[in-house]
Enzyme design. Structure first.
Site, mmCIF file in Angstrom:
data_model
loop_
_atom_site.group_PDB
_atom_site.id
_atom_site.type_symbol
_atom_site.label_atom_id
_atom_site.label_comp_id
_atom_site.label_asym_id
_atom_site.label_seq_id
_atom_site.Cartn_x
_atom_site.Cartn_y
_atom_site.Cartn_z
ATOM 1 N N HIS A 49 0.832 -1.201 0.000
ATOM 2 C CA HIS A 49 0.000 0.000 0.000
ATOM 3 C C HIS A 49 0.876 1.264 0.000
ATOM 4 O O HIS A 49 0.682 2.166 -0.834
ATOM 5 C CB HIS A 49 -0.911 -0.016 1.243
ATOM 6 C CG HIS A 49 -1.846 1.139 1.331
ATOM 7 N ND1 HIS A 49 -3.152 1.081 0.879
ATOM 8 C CD2 HIS A 49 -1.688 2.394 1.826
ATOM 9 C CE1 HIS A 49 -3.744 2.247 1.091
ATOM 10 N NE2 HIS A 49 -2.872 3.059 1.669
ATOM 11 N N GLU A 50 1.815 1.319 0.928
ATOM 12 C CA GLU A 50 2.647 2.524 1.020
ATOM 13 C C GLU A 50 3.559 2.660 -0.198
ATOM 14 O O GLU A 50 3.827 3.770 -0.655
ATOM 15 C CB GLU A 50 3.454 2.530 2.318
ATOM 16 C CG GLU A 50 2.610 2.515 3.604
ATOM 17 C CD GLU A 50 1.554 3.616 3.689
ATOM 18 O OE1 GLU A 50 1.755 4.700 3.099
ATOM 19 O OE2 GLU A 50 0.502 3.373 4.319
ATOM 20 N N HIS A 53 1.631 4.495 -2.748
ATOM 21 C CA HIS A 53 1.696 5.952 -2.547
ATOM 22 C C HIS A 53 3.041 6.495 -3.029
ATOM 23 O O HIS A 53 3.116 7.510 -3.719
ATOM 24 C CB HIS A 53 1.552 6.281 -1.055
ATOM 25 C CG HIS A 53 0.137 6.275 -0.548
ATOM 26 N ND1 HIS A 53 -0.845 7.073 -1.082
ATOM 27 C CD2 HIS A 53 -0.456 5.583 0.467
ATOM 28 C CE1 HIS A 53 -1.990 6.875 -0.414
ATOM 29 N NE2 HIS A 53 -1.781 5.968 0.523
ATOM 30 N N GLU A 67 -4.771 7.872 -3.054
ATOM 31 C CA GLU A 67 -5.260 6.603 -2.514
ATOM 32 C C GLU A 67 -5.567 5.608 -3.634
ATOM 33 O O GLU A 67 -5.442 4.397 -3.440
ATOM 34 C CB GLU A 67 -6.506 6.868 -1.655
ATOM 35 C CG GLU A 67 -6.898 5.736 -0.742
ATOM 36 C CD GLU A 67 -5.933 5.524 0.437
ATOM 37 O OE1 GLU A 67 -5.071 6.397 0.683
ATOM 38 O OE2 GLU A 67 -6.049 4.471 1.093
#
Lengths: 497, 497
Positions: free
Chosen positions: A262-263, A266, A292
């Site tokens: 997820h990070e 980003h 997001e």
């Protein structure tokens, strides 16, 4: 003053804001990763001080003059996009009275501490007056900023430029109806087994494996770092310094695995911005919803795809022979398990949507007057029951679970939902051009996925407003239908329903 | 404006400078410890930007008004001390023209890169024009700041308030004469064996052991951190956030051992400042010479004492059984070995003094006109020959070895020498009150040493000018005699001469 001088002044001003943002980023990164115990008070003062310098700079009255001058000219679309964003920065900063901004900063700084203790002690009553005052001041902020239809719009727009309740509500209604249907199909069948995800996984080995994944899917470690922290986050400190921090749990491999992917999602956005446009809106992320969409794209659409595990599962087994008895298919189904749960940050990608809708509806009710603070815990529990058929037995796993409101982040939650629907829509468009994600992933062709996202999203910066960017990238205006379709397909493949 | 308002304004201004210094501290700490490879350019811009904000703030013309107002009143000594220091800050910042300050910043930023390459390539010619321009601009700076006798004084004073060449030269002359005598006695006898210090010492174990030492001698890890870096340093980021970074070598235990104790000495000063006086001169270190007196006190007077090793040697052996064949006495003599060498940072505590004298004399010659840039490498080598009877065979281990001049640090080196003599003088005074350091150390009573230094030095902040502080603490004005006495005693005990 002519156009060139005014535009040059604006570029310098933009650069100063950018530098201050990077510095605040480092102050916060260090606070979350490396600061000594007793350093927190001093750090809060430093952050407050630099933030004040930044706000004073944002509302420098000369900016209005420069913007007026450059607006007299017929500009090219790049310049127009920069000017549009600068105007947004200046307008918001200059419309919110200094006193109000300072009251909010002071209140939320206290409220975060009160919230942390209240959550620990399951003590709603002690947090209630703060929440009440926060929504009171955020309503004042909305009035100061101005709006056409709902005060919510003025706050929403701060995180998602030009987003409005009236455009967002149809997504909510469509998702509520269709996803409850999907969810009930899942709940009517036998659930998948994911117990093997909670075996013992030494964190050092996790760390090593997750770095391999991060590198393979495109994260550039020479322009970033990966560290451990309590609440995972990504921060852009400089144009070539985009850091991620994740949480690792030795008895739940999902925690570190999906927070890392997820990070990294980003970070790939921040690392993919146009280096020629550094410190101008054209070289900056356009919204939290789009940000997001990138993290969710990599976490869910890539990281929970069958193809991803076709590629990575043999590598995972090399690191963790303890999973040798689990087949690729069982593993993949396990990480896609859907099950209603109380905590947003631990929810699967389907039920997550309901966690957001619940929060959005409560925020909207409070701002538009349909709810009072007294109602909030009841509304929370009733909606949990209604949407997911479960109910928190205490405040800590209910209304007190998230930090956002205590930090003054109202109008922020919907960007998580927009991220999910944008991601599904991007998947649909990408597959039309490059073929199935599953196939690309199983061959380890993560770079072609990244290149597509760079070209369509990252390199655009703030060129287009978020909804326009999605339309440019996918051919359609934002639509919740793609997410429903994606979830139906996923559920069909994982659960056979 | 009355006194109270003017003083309050000055306190706020002082607080802002203090916050900016802490932020610059973090930006630099991260740059030296954790920044990713590609992050350096962005970081330099951030540091330059915050430094510019700080300089603009320092020369805010309103400060002159506030200072004029508070000076009209008959103030208590604490207020007087703050006002004296603030006046120093403001004067220097406002006397140096903005253009000149910017030229120096720009030039030294380039020069550091040129120097690093020149040192690597042993290429004096490429660095020469930069060094020439640096001394040219520093001379201009000295003229702008003003001085009574020597332009050197204007630069010296920036690091050591009120220090002058005419007061410093007698130290130099006394030390040159007497220490050469001590050194020749050492060289006339058989040198001690320290070959065991270069055995194999795994760095993880070193790290663990050095943390034990740091903690035991008083470093507070909950208000600091210890990390690894290339060039050891200490930085005060906030009132309870004082970090050290050291270098470890697996084949030379001295490197990490003494850099740790040295940096802990610096950190103990910063951690020992009066927390009630944070962000005002009364809560700040008074000079680099005093700062260095603390690091050298702990590194040499404590860390190279016999008593220190009576206490720590059994613990060292537990960590490194590889030293089991070396007696406590041999180890202690080994870490006190005296031997002329080319590199300042690797010099023992006696020959170190000559490295500083050489640099000081060259700086003074350049500023007062007795030397030209062309002369520098010849002067360097001639002085090395004269003082230590060795000569560098290349520029890299001679005139190009230190970063200081390329960074514009002229007038800085003498503070290292002052640190040594202040430390020896403090030892003399401490022993009169608490008894022999050797005895305190051998019993592990480091806390009573620290308390004495806190009371005499740390808690005083900028209350007194450096020379007055030493007089207050020891009963005597600064004198080189204590250092000579200390070295004679050391040499007598280690070498028996």
């Amino acid at each position: 003053m002519n156009f060139d001088d005014a535009y040059r002044n604006l570029l310098n001003w933009s650069k100063e804001i950018y530098l201050l943002d990077g510095i605040i980023g480092l102050l916060e990164w260090d606070q979350r990763c490396f600061i000594p115990d007793k350093g927190h008070d001093g750090r809060s003062e430093q952050i407050a001080y630099i933030t004040k310098i930044k706000h004073e700079m944002l509302r420098n009255p000369k900016v209005a003059e420069w913007l007026a001058i450059v607006s007299l000219y017929d500009n090219d679309p790049d310049i127009e996009a920069n000017v549009r964003e600068w105007k947004r920065w200046y307008d918001r900063a200059s419309k919110v009275p200094v006193d109000l901004a300072e009251s909010i900063a002071k209140l939320t700084s206290q409220a975060e501490t009160v919230w942390a203790k209240a959550k620990k002690d399951n003590d709603w009553e002690s947090f209630k007056p703060y929440l009440s005052e926060i929504f009171h001041l955020k309503k004042e902020e909305a009035e100061a900023v101005g709006y056409e239809n709902s005060p919510y719009d003025a706050l929403f727009d701060n995180f998602e430029p030009n987003a409005t309740v009236s455009e967002f509500l149809p997504f909510v209604e469509e998702l509520k109806g269709k996803l409850q249907n999907v969810l009930s199909r899942v709940l009517s069948t036998e659930n998948v087994d994911d117990s093997f995800l909670y075996r013992k996984f030494p964190v050092q080995i996790q760390d090593r494996f997750f770095r391999t994944i991060a590198r393979k899917i495109g994260y550039n470690f020479s322009a970033g770092r990966l560290d451990e922290t309590v609440h995972p986050f990504t921060v852009a400190i400089g144009p070539a310094d985009v850091r991620i921090a994740v949480r690792l749990s030795d008895h739940d491999i999902r925690v570190g695995l999906f927070s890392t992917i997820h990070e990294v999602g980003h970070a790939l956005y921040d690392q993919g911005l146009d280096p020629e446009k550094v410190a101008t809106p054209l070289g900056m992320p356009v919204s939290l919803g789009i940000h997001e969409s990138q993290s969710r794209f990599w976490e869910n659409i890539v990281g929970r795809s069958k193809g991803f595990w076709v590629y990575f599962y043999p590598r995972l087994l090399q690191h963790f022979p303890i999973l040798a008895d689990i087949s690729l298919d069982s593993f993949w189904r396990g990480v896609n398990k859907i099950e209603p749960s109380l905590i947003r940050t631990e929810a699967d990608e389907l039920t997550y949507i309901f966690h957001i809708i619940l929060r959005f509806e409560i925020e909207l009710g409070l701002l538009e007057g349909a709810l009072t603070i007294e109602d909030v815990p009841y509304a929370w529990n009733a909606k949990m029951k209604d949407y997911l058929n479960i109910e928190p037995s205490d405040y800590s796993s209910g209304v007190l679970q998230d930090v956002h409101w205590s930090s003054g982040l109202v109008g922020y939650f919907p960007t998580y939902l927009l991220g999910s629907i944008y991601a599904a829509q991007l998947k649909n468009a990408l597959e039309k051009e490059l073929g199935p994600i599953d196939e690309l992933c199983s061959k380890g062709q993560f770079f072609s996925i990244l290149e597509w996202l760079r070209y369509k999203i990252h390199r655009k910066g703030c060129k287009h407003l978020p909804a326009d960017l999605i339309k440019e990238a996918t051919g359609f205006p934002p639509s919740a239908g793609f997410f429903v379709e994606y979830m139906e397909d996923k559920v069909n493949r994982v659960y056979g329903v």
